[in-house]
Design a protein around this motif. Sequence first.
Motif, short mmCIF file in Angstrom:
data_model
loop_
_atom_site.label_atom_id
_atom_site.label_comp_id
_atom_site.label_asym_id
_atom_site.label_seq_id
_atom_site.Cartn_x
_atom_site.Cartn_y
_atom_site.Cartn_z
N SER A 69 54.76 12.47 -14.78
CA SER A 69 54.71 13.78 -14.13
C SER A 69 53.29 14.17 -13.73
O SER A 69 53.08 15.24 -13.18
N GLY A 70 52.31 13.31 -14.02
CA GLY A 70 50.93 13.60 -13.67
C GLY A 70 50.14 14.28 -14.76
O GLY A 70 48.98 14.63 -14.57
N ALA A 71 50.75 14.49 -15.94
CA ALA A 71 50.03 15.11 -17.07
C ALA A 71 49.13 14.06 -17.73
O ALA A 71 49.52 12.90 -17.89
N ARG A 72 47.93 14.50 -18.11
CA ARG A 72 47.00 13.59 -18.77
C ARG A 72 47.50 13.26 -20.16
O ARG A 72 47.85 14.13 -20.94
N ILE A 73 47.53 11.96 -20.49
CA ILE A 73 47.96 11.53 -21.82
C ILE A 73 46.86 10.75 -22.55
O ILE A 73 47.03 10.34 -23.69
N GLY A 74 45.74 10.57 -21.89
CA GLY A 74 44.63 9.86 -22.51
C GLY A 74 43.65 9.40 -21.47
O GLY A 74 43.65 9.87 -20.33
N TRP A 75 42.78 8.47 -21.88
CA TRP A 75 41.81 7.93 -20.95
C TRP A 75 41.40 6.54 -21.40
O TRP A 75 41.67 6.12 -22.52
N VAL A 76 40.76 5.82 -20.47
CA VAL A 76 40.33 4.44 -20.71
C VAL A 76 38.84 4.34 -20.44
O VAL A 76 38.36 4.82 -19.41
#
Length: 157
Positions: A69-76
């Motif tokens: 849905s485009g919600a941020r769930i983390g990062w790399v």
Amino acid sequence: MADIPVSGTVAGAWTAQVARPSGTASSTFHFTPGGRAFLVSGGVGAGTWTTTGPDRFSYRISELLLDGSGARIGWVDIDQQAVRSGDTFTSTGVTVVYDIDDVRMHSATVGVSAVRADAPGMHRLSRKRPADPASMSEAHATPGAPERPTDRAGKER
């Protein structure tokens, strides 16, 4: 419009194959002459690059991880050391995945093989001169707003 030769620099667009433990994926990177690095396909991220020696450079990019849905769930955290040869480069480094709370989830060694993405036969990037600030302010002016910044007494700053 000034032309800037890019065959001897990292600056420009690069199409890449990114080899992860889970498989290979396509990506596109953009490196600016000023040291900015962007991941624009195969993920979305930004960071920096720097020369580390003749035909060698490193780049570090923070990539957003988004759900369906485009919600941020983390990062790399992408951290690569590269060797450039003409219009190609290869790089290797450790990539670390974090969740939305910045908790380290896992890491892996990742390899990248890239080719300059400029059109065939093109070894130059065109750089347009910056727009005239006056014309930019006119283009973005609010109707009824003063043309130049003023202080409370109405005097130009």
